[in-house]
Design a protein around this motif. Structure first.
Motif, PDB file in Angstrom:
ATOM      1  N   ASP A  21      -0.856 100.065  61.561  1.00 49.11           N
ATOM      2  CA  ASP A  21      -2.123 100.466  61.980  1.00 49.11           C
ATOM      3  C   ASP A  21      -2.175 102.204  61.577  1.00 49.11           C
ATOM      4  O   ASP A  21      -3.367 102.660  61.333  1.00 49.11           O
ATOM      5  N   LEU A  22      -1.041 102.815  61.823  1.00 53.82           N
ATOM      6  CA  LEU A  22      -0.984 104.137  61.714  1.00 53.82           C
ATOM      7  C   LEU A  22      -1.040 104.657  60.227  1.00 53.82           C
ATOM      8  O   LEU A  22      -1.827 105.521  59.835  1.00 53.82           O
ATOM      9  N   HIS A  23      -0.170 103.742  59.488  1.00 55.36           N
ATOM     10  CA  HIS A  23      -0.517 103.888  57.973  1.00 55.36           C
ATOM     11  C   HIS A  23      -1.746 103.850  57.506  1.00 55.36           C
ATOM     12  O   HIS A  23      -2.389 104.419  56.624  1.00 55.36           O
ATOM     13  N   GLU A  24      -2.752 102.680  58.098  1.00 53.66           N
ATOM     14  CA  GLU A  24      -3.930 102.640  57.698  1.00 53.66           C
ATOM     15  C   GLU A  24      -4.858 103.786  57.993  1.00 53.66           C
ATOM     16  O   GLU A  24      -5.718 104.157  57.476  1.00 53.66           O
ATOM     17  N   LEU A  26      -4.151 106.632  58.836  1.00 48.87           N
ATOM     18  CA  LEU A  26      -3.951 107.932  57.976  1.00 48.87           C
ATOM     19  C   LEU A  26      -4.108 108.151  56.543  1.00 48.87           C
ATOM     20  O   LEU A  26      -4.096 108.943  55.582  1.00 48.87           O
ATOM     21  N   GLU A  27      -4.437 106.767  56.024  1.00 49.03           N
ATOM     22  CA  GLU A  27      -5.039 106.532  54.411  1.00 49.03           C
ATOM     23  C   GLU A  27      -4.115 106.961  53.747  1.00 49.03           C
ATOM     24  O   GLU A  27      -4.231 107.594  52.580  1.00 49.03           O
ATOM     25  N   VAL A  28      -2.838 106.429  53.858  1.00 52.30           N
ATOM     26  CA  VAL A  28      -1.635 106.762  52.949  1.00 52.30           C
ATOM     27  C   VAL A  28      -1.868 105.924  51.680  1.00 52.30           C
ATOM     28  O   VAL A  28      -2.366 104.629  51.888  1.00 52.30           O
ATOM     29  N   GLY A  29      -1.798 106.465  50.582  1.00 48.61           N
ATOM     30  CA  GLY A  29      -1.936 105.812  49.136  1.00 48.61           C
ATOM     31  C   GLY A  29      -0.774 104.892  48.868  1.00 48.61           C
ATOM     32  O   GLY A  29      -0.782 103.993  48.201  1.00 48.61           O
ATOM     33  N   THR A  30       0.513 105.319  49.406  1.00 47.37           N
ATOM     34  CA  THR A  30       1.600 104.504  49.103  1.00 47.37           C
ATOM     35  C   THR A  30       1.744 103.378  49.744  1.00 47.37           C
ATOM     36  O   THR A  30       1.179 103.161  51.111  1.00 47.37           O
ATOM     37  N   ARG A  31       2.288 102.324  49.172  1.00 49.32           N
ATOM     38  CA  ARG A  31       2.423 100.947  49.826  1.00 49.32           C
ATOM     39  C   ARG A  31       3.532 101.142  51.184  1.00 49.32           C
ATOM     40  O   ARG A  31       4.216 102.014  51.362  1.00 49.32           O
ATOM     41  N   TYR A  32       3.027 100.600  52.170  1.00 47.42           N
ATOM     42  CA  TYR A  32       3.679 100.559  53.426  1.00 47.42           C
ATOM     43  C   TYR A  32       5.034 100.757  53.643  1.00 47.42           C
ATOM     44  O   TYR A  32       5.648 101.594  54.266  1.00 47.42           O
ATOM     45  N   ASP A  33       5.849  99.937  53.012  1.00 43.94           N
ATOM     46  CA  ASP A  33       7.389  99.769  53.086  1.00 43.94           C
ATOM     47  C   ASP A  33       7.711 100.821  52.426  1.00 43.94           C
ATOM     48  O   ASP A  33       8.781 101.448  52.937  1.00 43.94           O
ATOM     49  N   TRP A  35       6.439 103.758  52.096  1.00 43.97           N
ATOM     50  CA  TRP A  35       5.976 104.994  52.919  1.00 43.97           C
ATOM     51  C   TRP A  35       6.854 105.020  54.311  1.00 43.97           C
ATOM     52  O   TRP A  35       7.371 106.003  54.389  1.00 43.97           O
ATOM     53  N   PHE A  36       6.997 103.912  54.710  1.00 41.02           N
ATOM     54  CA  PHE A  36       7.728 103.865  56.042  1.00 41.02           C
ATOM     55  C   PHE A  36       9.398 104.305  55.824  1.00 41.02           C
ATOM     56  O   PHE A  36       9.721 105.088  56.824  1.00 41.02           O
ATOM     57  N   ASN A  37       9.956 103.740  54.784  1.00 40.61           N
ATOM     58  CA  ASN A  37      11.437 104.050  54.676  1.00 40.61           C
ATOM     59  C   ASN A  37      11.483 105.339  54.074  1.00 40.61           C
ATOM     60  O   ASN A  37      12.411 106.241  54.776  1.00 40.61           O
ATOM     61  N   ARG A  38      10.389 106.228  53.687  1.00 38.80           N
ATOM     62  CA  ARG A  38      10.455 107.397  53.452  1.00 38.80           C
ATOM     63  C   ARG A  38      10.330 108.286  54.627  1.00 38.80           C
ATOM     64  O   ARG A  38      10.965 109.437  55.011  1.00 38.80           O
ATOM     65  N   MET A  39       9.469 107.695  55.603  1.00 40.93           N
ATOM     66  CA  MET A  39       9.353 108.383  56.892  1.00 40.93           C
ATOM     67  C   MET A  39      10.702 108.546  57.857  1.00 40.93           C
ATOM     68  O   MET A  39      10.924 109.287  58.583  1.00 40.93           O
ATOM     69  N   LYS A  40      11.438 107.143  57.704  1.00 37.56           N
ATOM     70  CA  LYS A  40      12.715 107.255  58.498  1.00 37.56           C
ATOM     71  C   LYS A  40      13.709 108.153  57.899  1.00 37.56           C
ATOM     72  O   LYS A  40      14.608 108.660  58.869  1.00 37.56           O
ATOM     73  N   ILE A  82       5.116 111.875  62.671  1.00 39.60           N
ATOM     74  CA  ILE A  82       4.491 111.410  61.331  1.00 39.60           C
ATOM     75  C   ILE A  82       3.380 111.770  61.316  1.00 39.60           C
ATOM     76  O   ILE A  82       2.995 112.410  59.958  1.00 39.60           O
ATOM     77  N   ALA A  83       2.428 111.985  62.053  1.00 44.26           N
ATOM     78  CA  ALA A  83       1.177 112.534  61.795  1.00 44.26           C
ATOM     79  C   ALA A  83       1.237 114.120  61.393  1.00 44.26           C
ATOM     80  O   ALA A  83       0.649 114.495  60.413  1.00 44.26           O
ATOM     81  N   MET A  84       2.018 114.796  62.081  1.00 46.93           N
ATOM     82  CA  MET A  84       2.368 116.081  61.491  1.00 46.93           C
ATOM     83  C   MET A  84       2.739 116.170  60.135  1.00 46.93           C
ATOM     84  O   MET A  84       2.373 117.242  59.371  1.00 46.93           O
ATOM     85  N   LEU A  85       3.665 115.321  59.982  1.00 49.21           N
ATOM     86  CA  LEU A  85       4.297 115.435  58.581  1.00 49.21           C
ATOM     87  C   LEU A  85       3.108 115.014  57.308  1.00 49.21           C
ATOM     88  O   LEU A  85       3.339 115.419  56.180  1.00 49.21           O
ATOM     89  N   GLN A  86       2.119 114.551  57.558  1.00 45.97           N
ATOM     90  CA  GLN A  86       1.213 114.124  56.692  1.00 45.97           C
ATOM     91  C   GLN A  86       0.448 115.277  55.975  1.00 45.97           C
ATOM     92  O   GLN A  86      -0.269 115.504  54.997  1.00 45.97           O
ATOM     93  N   ARG A  87       0.098 116.309  56.826  1.00 44.86           N
ATOM     94  CA  ARG A  87      -0.428 117.701  56.524  1.00 44.86           C
ATOM     95  C   ARG A  87      -1.639 117.618  55.937  1.00 44.86           C
ATOM     96  O   ARG A  87      -2.023 118.361  54.898  1.00 44.86           O
ATOM     97  N   ASN A  88      -2.630 116.889  56.597  1.00 44.01           N
ATOM     98  CA  ASN A  88      -3.861 116.721  56.102  1.00 44.01           C
ATOM     99  C   ASN A  88      -4.844 116.505  57.259  1.00 44.01           C
ATOM    100  O   ASN A  88      -4.347 116.234  58.531  1.00 44.01           O
ATOM    101  N   LYS A  89      -6.128 116.332  56.957  1.00 37.63           N
ATOM    102  CA  LYS A  89      -6.955 115.931  58.130  1.00 37.63           C
ATOM    103  C   LYS A  89      -6.986 115.119  59.083  1.00 37.63           C
ATOM    104  O   LYS A  89      -6.934 115.231  60.194  1.00 37.63           O
ATOM    105  N   LYS A  90      -6.583 113.621  58.531  1.00 38.82           N
ATOM    106  CA  LYS A  90      -6.403 112.597  59.150  1.00 38.82           C
ATOM    107  C   LYS A  90      -5.144 112.663  60.037  1.00 38.82           C
ATOM    108  O   LYS A  90      -5.048 112.228  61.110  1.00 38.82           O
TER     109      LYS A  90
END
Length: 248
Positions: A21-24, A26-33, A35-40, A82-90
Motif C-alpha cells: 500500500d505504501l509502495h502504491e 508513493l507511486e514508486v516506478g520500481t517493482r515492489y520486491d 524497491w523493498f529490498n533496497r529499502m531494507k 521510508i517516506a522521508m527517503l523518497q525526497r518527493n511530494k508524495k
C-alpha cells in the motif's frame, strides 16, 4: 486528515501499514520486491521493524488459479523513514500523514483506550477460562461423588440396595444385568457368567434357615458396585446422585 494509507493494529499494540500500500501511494516506478529490498538496506530488521507476509492471490490461469504474493507489514516508524527517503511530494505527504497518526496514537485518550481494550480482552479470557474450569469440575464432580460414596462403604450389598441407587427395582436391575451379559439365573439365584466370576464382584453365602432348609444369597462387593456403575453409565443409566448433580 483523510486515511491515505490503511493501517492495522496488532495485539501487541503496534500500528502497521502494508508495504505494498505504501509502495502504491508513493507511486514508486520500481517493482515492489526490488524497491523493498533496497529499502531494507537502510538498516531495517525483519521481525523488529517489519513482518514478512505471503498472501494468496487469484489469477486468470486455469492451471494455476492462485499465486503467492509477498507483502510486508511495517511499523509506522519505518514507514515514516521510508517516506522521508523518497525526497518527493508524495513522500512528504506520507510522512505528514504518519506523524499525525503517531500523534493521535500516542494521545492520552488512545493510550487509555488501548489499555481498556487490553484489560477487557484479558477479563474475557479469564471469564472463559473460569467457565471452562467450572464445567470440567462439574463434569468430574458426579463421578467423584459417587465413587467417594462407594469407596467409603466396605460392606457387601444386596442387588436391591444397588438398584435403589438408580431408582429401580431389584428385579429390573437383575434383568438389565442379564441382558448386558453379566449374569444368568439358575433356579432362584442369579450367578455371574464365567468371565466375571474371578473379578471379585460378588460373594455368595448360604443362609441356614433350619435343619432342613437354607437359602443361597449373592451379594455384591464395592468393586462389583463400581463395575455395575461403569457398565450402566455406558448404557446411559446414571445413579440418582449424579442425576441430581446434573439437574442442579
Amino acid at each position: 486528515m483523510n486515511k491515505l494509507i490503511p493501517t492495522q493494529q496488532t495485539r501487541e499494540g503496534n500500528l502497521l501499514v502494508s508495504g505494498r500500500d505504501l509502495h502504491e501511494f508513493l507511486e514508486v516506478g520500481t517493482r515492489y520486491d526490488i524497491w523493498f529490498n533496497r529499502m531494507k538496506k537502510y538498516g531495517f530488521v525483519e521481525n523488529i521493524d517489519f513482518l514478512l507476509v505471503v498472501q494468496k492471490r487469484s489469477t486468470n490461469n486455469p492451471k494455476n488459479p492462485f499465486t503467492d504474493i509477498t507483502d510486508h507489514h511495517i511499523k509506522i516508524s519505518m514507514a515514516k523513514e521510508i517516506a522521508m527517503l523518497q525526497r518527493n511530494k508524495k513522500g512528504k505527504e506520507a510522512r505528514s500523514y504518519f506523524l499525525e497518526l503517531e500523534r493521535k496514537w500516542n494521545s492520552p485518550e488512545m493510550v487509555m483506550k488501548r489499555a481498556m481494550d487490553y484489560l477487557n480482552d484479558q477479563v474475557d479470557k479469564l471469564q472463559t477460562s473460569n467457565l471452562l474450569l467450572e464445567q470440567q469440575v462439574n463434569e468430574l464432580k458426579p463421578k467423584a461423588t459417587y465413587y467417594d460414596m462407594v469407596l467409603q462403604n466396605k460392606s457387601l450389598l444386596s442387588v436391591s440396595k444397588i438398584a435403589k441407587d438408580y431408582g429401580m427395582s431389584a428385579m429390573k436391575l437383575n434383568k438389565l444385568l442379564h441382558e448386558l451379559g453379566v449374569q444368568y439365573k439358575q433356579g432362584d439365584i442369579w450367578l455371574l457368567y464365567a468371565k466375571h466370576q474371578d473379578k471379585g464382584y460378588t460373594q455368595t453365602h448360604t443362609h441356614v434357615i433350619d435343619a432342613d432348609k437354607s437359602k443361597v444369597q449373592t451379594k455384591w462387593t464395592q468393586k462389583g458396585r463400581l463395575f455395575i456403575y461403569e457398565l450402566l453409565k455406558q448404557q446411559g443409566f446414571l445413579p440418582l446422585i449424579e442425576r441430581e448433580e446434573y439437574a442442579s
